[in-house]
Design a protein around this motif. Sequence first.
Motif, short mmCIF file in Angstrom:
data_model
loop_
_atom_site.label_atom_id
_atom_site.label_comp_id
_atom_site.label_asym_id
_atom_site.label_seq_id
_atom_site.Cartn_x
_atom_site.Cartn_y
_atom_site.Cartn_z
N GLY A 174 0.80 -1.22 0.00
CA GLY A 174 0.00 0.00 0.00
C GLY A 174 0.83 1.26 0.00
N GLU A 175 1.46 1.55 1.13
CA GLU A 175 2.20 2.81 1.27
C GLU A 175 3.40 2.88 0.32
N GLY A 176 4.05 1.75 0.07
CA GLY A 176 5.19 1.74 -0.83
C GLY A 176 4.84 2.21 -2.22
N VAL A 180 6.54 5.32 -4.59
CA VAL A 180 6.93 5.19 -6.00
C VAL A 180 6.22 6.23 -6.85
N ALA A 181 4.91 6.38 -6.63
CA ALA A 181 4.12 7.32 -7.43
C ALA A 181 4.58 8.76 -7.22
N ALA A 182 4.86 9.12 -5.97
CA ALA A 182 5.26 10.49 -5.68
C ALA A 182 6.58 10.84 -6.37
N THR A 183 7.55 9.93 -6.31
CA THR A 183 8.83 10.21 -6.94
C THR A 183 8.73 10.18 -8.46
N ALA A 184 7.93 9.25 -8.99
CA ALA A 184 7.74 9.19 -10.44
C ALA A 184 7.16 10.50 -10.95
N ALA A 185 6.17 11.03 -10.23
CA ALA A 185 5.56 12.29 -10.64
C ALA A 185 6.57 13.44 -10.55
N GLU A 186 7.39 13.41 -9.52
CA GLU A 186 8.37 14.49 -9.29
C GLU A 186 9.37 14.59 -10.44
N ILE A 187 9.81 13.45 -10.96
CA ILE A 187 10.84 13.49 -12.01
C ILE A 187 10.24 13.34 -13.41
N GLU A 229 -3.96 2.13 -4.86
CA GLU A 229 -4.66 2.87 -5.93
C GLU A 229 -4.93 4.31 -5.50
N GLU A 230 -5.39 4.47 -4.27
CA GLU A 230 -5.70 5.80 -3.76
C GLU A 230 -4.48 6.70 -3.77
N LEU A 231 -3.36 6.16 -3.33
CA LEU A 231 -2.12 6.95 -3.27
C LEU A 231 -1.59 7.27 -4.67
N VAL A 232 -1.65 6.30 -5.56
CA VAL A 232 -1.18 6.53 -6.92
C VAL A 232 -2.01 7.63 -7.60
N GLN A 233 -3.32 7.55 -7.45
CA GLN A 233 -4.19 8.57 -8.05
C GLN A 233 -3.92 9.95 -7.46
N HIS A 234 -3.60 9.99 -6.17
CA HIS A 234 -3.32 11.27 -5.51
C HIS A 234 -1.99 11.86 -5.98
N HIS A 235 -0.95 11.04 -5.98
CA HIS A 235 0.40 11.56 -6.26
C HIS A 235 0.70 11.68 -7.76
N HIS A 236 0.08 10.82 -8.56
CA HIS A 236 0.44 10.77 -9.99
C HIS A 236 -0.84 10.60 -10.81
N PRO A 237 -1.61 11.67 -11.00
CA PRO A 237 -2.90 11.59 -11.68
C PRO A 237 -2.81 11.08 -13.12
N HIS A 238 -1.65 11.17 -13.73
CA HIS A 238 -1.50 10.71 -15.12
C HIS A 238 -1.10 9.24 -15.21
N ALA A 239 -0.97 8.56 -14.08
CA ALA A 239 -0.56 7.16 -14.09
C ALA A 239 -1.66 6.27 -14.67
#
Length: 290
Positions: free
Chosen positions: A86-88, A92-99, A140-150
């Motif tokens: 979950g949290e992991g 991943v999503a937050a860093t992917a979005a950042e770069i 899913e919730e975290l990915v959608q929050h951090h990386h909306p284009h995923a």
Amino acid sequence: MENTFLITGGTGYLGNTLIRHARARGLPIAATFHHQTPPAATDITWYPLDLRDPTAVRRVITEVQPAVIIHTAFRQYDPDLMAITGEGAGYVAATAAEIGSRLVHMSSDVIFDGEKAGAYTEADPPNPITDYGRAKARAEELVQHHHPHAAIVRTSLIYGFDPLDRHSAFALAVARGERTEKLFYDELRCPVFVDDLAAALIDLAQSDYRGVINLAGAETISRYEWGRLLAQAYGLDPNRIVGTLSAESPTPRPRNCALDISRALALGYRLRGVREVLQASGKLKPSRES
């Protein structure tokens, strides 16, 4: 690394197949591992990674600078299930979005309670009843929050023959009399051939699709029926497969996990049903029963 595909969980069943498909397409590959030591390969850069550590996640991804991340790494029964699965995924999503990396995140059909009449579509919201389902829903919730284009891929039981996956190996052990467990009549899944899924994921990663998409097998089948088909395909007695109802399980299980793949098929993805795959592999002859 320009155009690099970073595959998390590269030593896993799906991750290993993804590496093979990506290599066949000439794509530069980096991959992560945790417990399992990766094979020696001169064309793949391997990184140890503990998804519980957000600093480590950020360090690896920023070092690789991948064009695409396909996030397959997870734990299903680990005491740190939520932290890893979950949290992991959020780290991943937050860093992917950042770069600015393209992200394809692997989710599951068990994010649902299994009580719907008919197959679940991409619009159906998660309502998990298992710990693993809750971890995948949180991811899913975290990915959608951090990386909306995923792209978020909901899939089903992943199987293959070389090597044999753990789900098929379990059913065949029952058919050989090596295990005494029963298979559920009323647990409906859409098993997906690992090579079909890997090919679809690489195509998806190279597209601009965003949001949820179901990538599962084209046939809805019960665990019991699937076990009988596998036994038949491997020359074993299908009558050794004994069925039961999921209500007899000591832990709650979603019964109907069927996924509607009409969107994926309309987009051109090749996702075959179990019988078609078994027949194409020569393991099962076409018949009225199969």
